[in-house]
Write a protein that holds these residues in place. Sequence first.
Motif, PDB file in Angstrom:
ATOM      1  N   ILE A 136       4.731  -2.018   5.078  1.00  0.00           N
ATOM      2  CA  ILE A 136       5.864  -1.152   4.775  1.00  0.00           C
ATOM      3  C   ILE A 136       6.021  -1.146   3.261  1.00  0.00           C
ATOM      4  CG2 ILE A 136       8.330  -0.767   5.059  1.00  0.00           C
ATOM      5  CD1 ILE A 136       8.214  -2.165   7.684  1.00  0.00           C
ATOM      6  N   VAL A 137       5.654  -0.033   2.646  1.00  0.00           N
ATOM      7  CA  VAL A 137       5.612   0.066   1.189  1.00  0.00           C
ATOM      8  C   VAL A 137       6.931   0.632   0.677  1.00  0.00           C
ATOM      9  CG1 VAL A 137       4.389   1.047  -0.781  1.00  0.00           C
ATOM     10  CG2 VAL A 137       3.134   0.481   1.303  1.00  0.00           C
ATOM     11  N   LEU A 138       7.539  -0.089  -0.258  1.00  0.00           N
ATOM     12  CA  LEU A 138       8.818   0.344  -0.827  1.00  0.00           C
ATOM     13  C   LEU A 138       8.599   0.987  -2.187  1.00  0.00           C
ATOM     14  CD1 LEU A 138      11.950   0.370  -0.761  1.00  0.00           C
ATOM     15  CD2 LEU A 138      11.859  -1.855  -1.904  1.00  0.00           C
ATOM     16  N   MET A 139       9.023   2.248  -2.314  1.00  0.00           N
ATOM     17  CA  MET A 139       9.020   2.953  -3.583  1.00  0.00           C
ATOM     18  C   MET A 139      10.358   3.675  -3.733  1.00  0.00           C
ATOM     19  SD  MET A 139       5.113   4.500  -3.638  1.00  0.00           S
ATOM     20  CE  MET A 139       5.251   5.126  -5.319  1.00  0.00           C
ATOM     21  N   HIS A 140      10.674   4.066  -4.962  1.00  0.00           N
ATOM     22  CA  HIS A 140      11.975   4.688  -5.247  1.00  0.00           C
ATOM     23  C   HIS A 140      11.782   6.047  -5.903  1.00  0.00           C
ATOM     24  CE1 HIS A 140      12.846   0.383  -4.887  1.00  0.00           C
ATOM     25  NE2 HIS A 140      14.075   0.724  -4.575  1.00  0.00           N
ATOM     26  N   ASP A 141      12.325   7.076  -5.275  1.00  0.00           N
ATOM     27  CA  ASP A 141      12.097   8.426  -5.788  1.00  0.00           C
ATOM     28  C   ASP A 141      12.922   8.745  -7.029  1.00  0.00           C
ATOM     29  OD1 ASP A 141      14.559   8.579  -4.387  1.00  0.00           O
ATOM     30  OD2 ASP A 141      14.295  10.729  -4.106  1.00  0.00           O
ATOM     31  N   ILE A 142      13.844   7.882  -7.402  1.00  0.00           N
ATOM     32  CA  ILE A 142      14.692   8.163  -8.564  1.00  0.00           C
ATOM     33  C   ILE A 142      13.981   7.878  -9.879  1.00  0.00           C
ATOM     34  CG2 ILE A 142      16.834   7.783  -7.293  1.00  0.00           C
ATOM     35  CD1 ILE A 142      16.988   5.005  -8.581  1.00  0.00           C
ATOM     36  N   HIS A 143      12.838   7.200  -9.832  1.00  0.00           N
ATOM     37  CA  HIS A 143      12.117   6.857 -11.053  1.00  0.00           C
ATOM     38  C   HIS A 143      10.929   7.804 -11.229  1.00  0.00           C
ATOM     39  CE1 HIS A 143      14.634   3.385 -11.213  1.00  0.00           C
ATOM     40  NE2 HIS A 143      14.079   2.804 -10.157  1.00  0.00           N
ATOM     41  N   GLN A 144      10.841   8.438 -12.379  1.00  0.00           N
ATOM     42  CA  GLN A 144       9.751   9.371 -12.635  1.00  0.00           C
ATOM     43  C   GLN A 144       8.393   8.686 -12.540  1.00  0.00           C
ATOM     44  OE1 GLN A 144       9.884  12.723 -13.006  1.00  0.00           O
ATOM     45  NE2 GLN A 144       7.646  12.582 -12.906  1.00  0.00           N
ATOM     46  N   GLN A 145       8.320   7.433 -12.984  1.00  0.00           N
ATOM     47  CA  GLN A 145       7.050   6.708 -12.949  1.00  0.00           C
ATOM     48  C   GLN A 145       6.572   6.495 -11.511  1.00  0.00           C
ATOM     49  OE1 GLN A 145       9.800   5.847 -14.555  1.00  0.00           O
ATOM     50  NE2 GLN A 145       9.362   5.285 -16.677  1.00  0.00           N
ATOM     51  N   ASN A 193      -3.239  -7.321  14.052  1.00  0.00           N
ATOM     52  CA  ASN A 193      -4.486  -7.610  14.751  1.00  0.00           C
ATOM     53  C   ASN A 193      -5.425  -8.254  13.750  1.00  0.00           C
ATOM     54  OD1 ASN A 193      -6.924  -7.595  16.025  1.00  0.00           O
ATOM     55  ND2 ASN A 193      -6.668  -5.547  16.921  1.00  0.00           N
ATOM     56  N   ASN A 194      -5.844  -9.492  13.994  1.00  0.00           N
ATOM     57  CA  ASN A 194      -6.674 -10.222  13.045  1.00  0.00           C
ATOM     58  C   ASN A 194      -8.138  -9.819  13.082  1.00  0.00           C
ATOM     59  OD1 ASN A 194      -4.572 -11.800  11.978  1.00  0.00           O
ATOM     60  ND2 ASN A 194      -4.656 -13.170  13.752  1.00  0.00           N
ATOM     61  N   ASP A 195      -8.507  -8.937  14.019  1.00  0.00           N
ATOM     62  CA  ASP A 195      -9.887  -8.473  14.088  1.00  0.00           C
ATOM     63  C   ASP A 195     -10.124  -7.476  12.960  1.00  0.00           C
ATOM     64  OD1 ASP A 195     -12.364  -7.517  14.631  1.00  0.00           O
ATOM     65  OD2 ASP A 195     -11.911  -6.819  16.668  1.00  0.00           O
ATOM     66  N   SER A 196     -10.770  -7.936  11.886  1.00  0.00           N
ATOM     67  CA  SER A 196     -10.951  -7.084  10.718  1.00  0.00           C
ATOM     68  C   SER A 196     -11.864  -5.903  11.001  1.00  0.00           C
ATOM     69  CB  SER A 196     -11.519  -7.899   9.549  1.00  0.00           C
ATOM     70  OG  SER A 196     -12.764  -8.466   9.910  1.00  0.00           O
ATOM     71  N   SER A 197     -12.668  -5.962  12.081  1.00  0.00           N
ATOM     72  CA  SER A 197     -13.560  -4.858  12.395  1.00  0.00           C
ATOM     73  C   SER A 197     -12.818  -3.692  13.023  1.00  0.00           C
ATOM     74  CB  SER A 197     -14.676  -5.327  13.332  1.00  0.00           C
ATOM     75  OG  SER A 197     -14.137  -5.687  14.593  1.00  0.00           O
ATOM     76  N   GLN A 198     -11.596  -3.920  13.448  1.00  0.00           N
ATOM     77  CA  GLN A 198     -10.821  -2.869  14.100  1.00  0.00           C
ATOM     78  C   GLN A 198      -9.472  -2.763  13.410  1.00  0.00           C
ATOM     79  OE1 GLN A 198     -11.934  -0.826  16.471  1.00  0.00           O
ATOM     80  NE2 GLN A 198     -10.042   0.315  16.332  1.00  0.00           N
ATOM     81  N   LYS A 199      -9.469  -2.121  12.268  1.00  0.00           N
ATOM     82  CA  LYS A 199      -8.232  -2.002  11.476  1.00  0.00           C
ATOM     83  C   LYS A 199      -7.279  -1.022  12.145  1.00  0.00           C
ATOM     84  CE  LYS A 199      -8.135  -2.126   7.024  1.00  0.00           C
ATOM     85  NZ  LYS A 199      -8.350  -1.821   5.597  1.00  0.00           N
ATOM     86  N   GLU A 200      -6.091  -1.499  12.473  1.00  0.00           N
ATOM     87  CA  GLU A 200      -5.055  -0.623  12.987  1.00  0.00           C
ATOM     88  C   GLU A 200      -4.486   0.156  11.818  1.00  0.00           C
ATOM     89  OE1 GLU A 200      -5.609  -1.677  16.846  1.00  0.00           O
ATOM     90  OE2 GLU A 200      -4.310  -0.110  16.052  1.00  0.00           O
ATOM     91  N   LEU A 201      -4.428   1.456  11.940  1.00  0.00           N
ATOM     92  CA  LEU A 201      -4.059   2.302  10.815  1.00  0.00           C
ATOM     93  C   LEU A 201      -2.554   2.505  10.772  1.00  0.00           C
ATOM     94  CD1 LEU A 201      -6.900   4.935  11.187  1.00  0.00           C
ATOM     95  CD2 LEU A 201      -6.881   2.808   9.900  1.00  0.00           C
ATOM     96  N   LEU A 202      -1.886   1.525  10.151  1.00  0.00           N
ATOM     97  CA  LEU A 202      -0.434   1.573  10.103  1.00  0.00           C
ATOM     98  C   LEU A 202       0.035   1.290   8.684  1.00  0.00           C
ATOM     99  CD1 LEU A 202       0.463  -0.337  13.377  1.00  0.00           C
ATOM    100  CD2 LEU A 202       0.754   2.094  12.934  1.00  0.00           C
ATOM    101  N   GLU A 203       0.312   2.339   7.942  1.00  0.00           N
ATOM    102  CA  GLU A 203       0.838   2.189   6.593  1.00  0.00           C
ATOM    103  C   GLU A 203       1.878   3.276   6.396  1.00  0.00           C
ATOM    104  OE1 GLU A 203      -0.680  -0.238   4.593  1.00  0.00           O
ATOM    105  OE2 GLU A 203       0.948   0.010   3.166  1.00  0.00           O
ATOM    106  N   LYS A 204       3.026   2.942   5.914  1.00  0.00           N
ATOM    107  CA  LYS A 204       3.989   3.983   5.643  1.00  0.00           C
ATOM    108  C   LYS A 204       4.701   3.707   4.343  1.00  0.00           C
ATOM    109  CE  LYS A 204       8.153   2.386   8.012  1.00  0.00           C
ATOM    110  NZ  LYS A 204       7.722   1.052   8.273  1.00  0.00           N
ATOM    111  N   ILE A 205       5.227   4.727   3.757  1.00  0.00           N
ATOM    112  CA  ILE A 205       5.984   4.600   2.526  1.00  0.00           C
ATOM    113  C   ILE A 205       7.453   4.782   2.855  1.00  0.00           C
ATOM    114  CG2 ILE A 205       6.497   5.661   0.293  1.00  0.00           C
ATOM    115  CD1 ILE A 205       3.610   6.281  -0.044  1.00  0.00           C
ATOM    116  N   LEU A 206       8.254   3.831   2.424  1.00  0.00           N
ATOM    117  CA  LEU A 206       9.697   3.966   2.542  1.00  0.00           C
ATOM    118  C   LEU A 206      10.239   4.325   1.167  1.00  0.00           C
ATOM    119  CD1 LEU A 206      10.604   0.829   4.675  1.00  0.00           C
ATOM    120  CD2 LEU A 206       9.874   3.070   5.417  1.00  0.00           C
ATOM    121  N   ILE A 207      10.930   5.432   1.061  1.00  0.00           N
ATOM    122  CA  ILE A 207      11.441   5.875  -0.228  1.00  0.00           C
ATOM    123  C   ILE A 207      12.945   6.056  -0.131  1.00  0.00           C
ATOM    124  CG2 ILE A 207      11.236   7.617  -2.036  1.00  0.00           C
ATOM    125  CD1 ILE A 207       8.554   8.350  -1.000  1.00  0.00           C
ATOM    126  N   ASN A 208      13.590   5.491  -1.068  1.00  0.00           N
ATOM    127  CA  ASN A 208      15.040   5.663  -1.025  1.00  0.00           C
ATOM    128  C   ASN A 208      15.500   6.466  -2.222  1.00  0.00           C
ATOM    129  OD1 ASN A 208      14.698   3.580  -2.960  1.00  0.00           O
ATOM    130  ND2 ASN A 208      16.880   3.158  -2.739  1.00  0.00           N
TER     131      ASN A 208
END
Length: 208
Positions: A136-145, A193-208
């Motif tokens: 769960i990736v945290l980023m902030h939309d209020i910062h131009q960078q 899942n610790n099986d590195s050969s089968q990566k579960e594709l779960l990544e999301k960006i949370l932006i406040n």
Amino acid sequence: PNNKSTIQILDILQKYDVKATFFVLGQNVAKHPAVVNRMYIEGHEIANHSWGHKNLTKLNPAQMHAEIDRASDAIFEATGHYPTSYRPPYGAIDASVRQEIQLTPVLWNIDTMDWYHKDSLKTLENVQANAKDGGIVLMHDIHQQSADALEAVIQYLQQEDYEFITADELNNNDDEIIEEEYFTADDLDNTNNNDSSQKELLEKILIN
């Protein structure tokens, strides 16, 4: 949300067909309802981040509800829909907050620290160093960078075969059952899942 960096972020998300979860402050929703409405129309999840970014654990029940309910009302006015989840300001949550606020609380386990360093390259480097299944990736939309970093972040995660999903999708994913009431880094790590050969594709960006 605002009329500059948030618009840039929405344009980039649209370019890459990525859906994000925006945790919005009610006071900013009231200032920029058209931006929030665009978020909703384009398929992003709109969630509550309180009205004025007060530490909910320092408030009495009536004050907690005022912070959350006022923000939910602003989101409804902008989108026609009430949010179902919230991110407590500062990640501060305790038993009293969980009891009083009936929305689903969501935290994060990858802090890009964009709010601290305000450096687009460091934001990307933090994602590269910490990306993982169930992240769960945290980023902030209020910062131009942060807006400037987003395209490179998306490109990197896509190259690594991650899939972007919203907080609600992660919470309801059949393969990632989280029994705890709210998300923490440890909670999500325990579902990996610790099986590195089968990566579960779960990544999301949370932006406040």
